[in-house]
Write a protein that holds these residues in place. Structure first.
Motif, PDB file in Angstrom:
ATOM      1  N   GLY A  47       0.056  63.759 -46.053  1.00 30.27           N
ATOM      2  CA  GLY A  47       0.742  62.662 -46.256  1.00 30.27           C
ATOM      3  C   GLY A  47       1.902  63.166 -46.898  1.00 30.27           C
ATOM      4  N   VAL A  48       2.571  64.640 -47.730  1.00 22.29           N
ATOM      5  CA  VAL A  48       3.181  64.405 -48.706  1.00 22.29           C
ATOM      6  C   VAL A  48       4.837  64.824 -48.110  1.00 22.29           C
ATOM      7  CG1 VAL A  48       4.347  66.803 -50.241  1.00 22.29           C
ATOM      8  CG2 VAL A  48       1.946  66.368 -49.812  1.00 22.29           C
ATOM      9  N   LEU A  49       5.891  63.640 -48.166  1.00 25.74           N
ATOM     10  CA  LEU A  49       6.691  64.456 -47.157  1.00 25.74           C
ATOM     11  C   LEU A  49       7.631  65.554 -48.083  1.00 25.74           C
ATOM     12  CD1 LEU A  49       9.179  62.639 -46.213  1.00 25.74           C
ATOM     13  CD2 LEU A  49      10.099  61.647 -47.837  1.00 25.74           C
ATOM     14  N   LYS A  50       7.781  66.414 -46.762  1.00 29.42           N
ATOM     15  CA  LYS A  50       8.986  67.813 -47.774  1.00 29.42           C
ATOM     16  C   LYS A  50      10.210  67.532 -46.630  1.00 29.42           C
ATOM     17  CE  LYS A  50       4.486  70.090 -47.623  1.00 29.42           C
ATOM     18  NZ  LYS A  50       3.283  71.287 -47.000  1.00 29.42           N
ATOM     19  N   PHE A  51      11.424  67.707 -47.611  1.00 34.72           N
ATOM     20  CA  PHE A  51      12.295  67.583 -47.145  1.00 34.72           C
ATOM     21  C   PHE A  51      13.474  68.408 -47.714  1.00 34.72           C
ATOM     22  CE2 PHE A  51      12.397  64.824 -50.243  1.00 34.72           C
ATOM     23  CZ  PHE A  51      13.785  65.201 -50.929  1.00 34.72           C
ATOM     24  N   SER A  52      14.839  69.083 -47.717  1.00 37.41           N
ATOM     25  CA  SER A  52      15.948  70.120 -47.771  1.00 37.41           C
ATOM     26  C   SER A  52      16.733  69.002 -47.907  1.00 37.41           C
ATOM     27  CB  SER A  52      15.984  70.829 -47.186  1.00 37.41           C
ATOM     28  OG  SER A  52      15.114  71.814 -47.072  1.00 37.41           O
ATOM     29  N   LEU A  53      17.977  68.936 -49.183  1.00 40.46           N
ATOM     30  CA  LEU A  53      18.576  68.936 -49.410  1.00 40.46           C
ATOM     31  C   LEU A  53      19.805  69.058 -48.596  1.00 40.46           C
ATOM     32  CD1 LEU A  53      19.039  66.946 -53.737  1.00 40.46           C
ATOM     33  CD2 LEU A  53      18.682  65.970 -50.519  1.00 40.46           C
ATOM     34  N   PHE A  54      20.511  68.419 -48.475  1.00 40.86           N
ATOM     35  CA  PHE A  54      22.153  68.687 -47.714  1.00 40.86           C
ATOM     36  C   PHE A  54      20.921  69.506 -46.269  1.00 40.86           C
ATOM     37  CE2 PHE A  54      22.633  68.256 -51.602  1.00 40.86           C
ATOM     38  CZ  PHE A  54      23.719  67.336 -52.389  1.00 40.86           C
ATOM     39  N   GLY A  55      22.244  70.839 -45.684  1.00 36.50           N
ATOM     40  CA  GLY A  55      21.551  70.807 -43.741  1.00 36.50           C
ATOM     41  C   GLY A  55      22.150  72.646 -44.644  1.00 36.50           C
ATOM     42  N   LYS A  56      21.871  73.143 -43.951  1.00 34.88           N
ATOM     43  CA  LYS A  56      22.585  74.709 -42.906  1.00 34.88           C
ATOM     44  C   LYS A  56      24.393  74.856 -43.823  1.00 34.88           C
ATOM     45  CE  LYS A  56      18.720  77.313 -41.839  1.00 34.88           C
ATOM     46  NZ  LYS A  56      17.753  77.636 -40.557  1.00 34.88           N
ATOM     47  N   GLY A  57      25.276  74.051 -42.572  1.00 39.62           N
ATOM     48  CA  GLY A  57      26.615  73.765 -42.967  1.00 39.62           C
ATOM     49  C   GLY A  57      27.090  73.529 -43.981  1.00 39.62           C
ATOM     50  N   SER A  58      25.819  72.929 -45.037  1.00 38.68           N
ATOM     51  CA  SER A  58      26.509  72.451 -46.359  1.00 38.68           C
ATOM     52  C   SER A  58      26.844  73.501 -47.469  1.00 38.68           C
ATOM     53  CB  SER A  58      25.568  71.117 -46.833  1.00 38.68           C
ATOM     54  OG  SER A  58      26.147  70.318 -48.165  1.00 38.68           O
TER      55      SER A  58
END
Length: 168
Positions: A47-58
């Motif tokens: 139930g842990v939300l995982k993400f990266s800020l922005f994307g590879k083009g940023s």
């Protein structure tokens, strides 16, 4: 006596701590909530939300994975009328020299001019918006000027370059 509100422009630079500094943000008093470009958004088996800020083009993307257990979702209607579910979580940001905690929707903002959108809930009670002010130069405006100069030189050549299918 009420605290003095800081005046900001239609776009500002925002810091997400040491992880991302001087990130351009659009100030949108027509938007209720705030949004930040996030990629690789997923929820693991625990139930842990995982993400990266922005994307590879940023230029602000560093691949660091954020892990949050304190998050929510919202049903959001897009400009085209489609309803989608967006994950939301809090970030402590620095906006116009003020350190504030704000709720952000995580979304793919790769095609937008600004990787961050600041809405009314984040602004309310803290800031006044003067639309004649801006901190960030609009890259799209420079591109539009360049394209219009190219169009003026030779409209047919411009059309062939950007619109007409290339012969194979």
């Amino acid at each position: 006596m009420a605290a003095q509100k800081t005046i900001i422009g239609r776009n500002v630079k925002v810091d997400f701590g040491r992880r991302a500094v001087n990130v351009p943000a659009k100030v949108d008093t027509g938007a209720d909530g705030s949004s930040v470009w996030a990629s690789n958004i997923r929820v693991d088996k625990d139930g842990v939300l995982k993400f990266s800020l922005f994307g590879k083009g940023s230029p602000y993307y560093n691949g660091k994975v954020f892990r949050r257990t304190d998050y929510s979702v919202a049903m959001v209607k897009s400009a085209s009328g489609h309803e989608i579910i967006k994950y939301r979580t809090h970030f402590t940001i620095i906006l116009a020299g003020k350190k504030i905690k704000a709720l952000f929707s995580l979304s793919d903002r790769a095609v937008h001019n600004f990787p961050v959108l600041i809405g009314r809930r984040t602004l309310s009670g803290k800031f006044l918006v003067d639309v004649s002010m801006n901190e960030v130069r609009n890259q799209k405006k420079s591109q539009t000027i360049r394209l219009n100069k190219e169009l003026a030189k030779n409209p047919h050549k411009f059309y062939k370059k950007y619109h007409k299918p290339k012969d194979t």
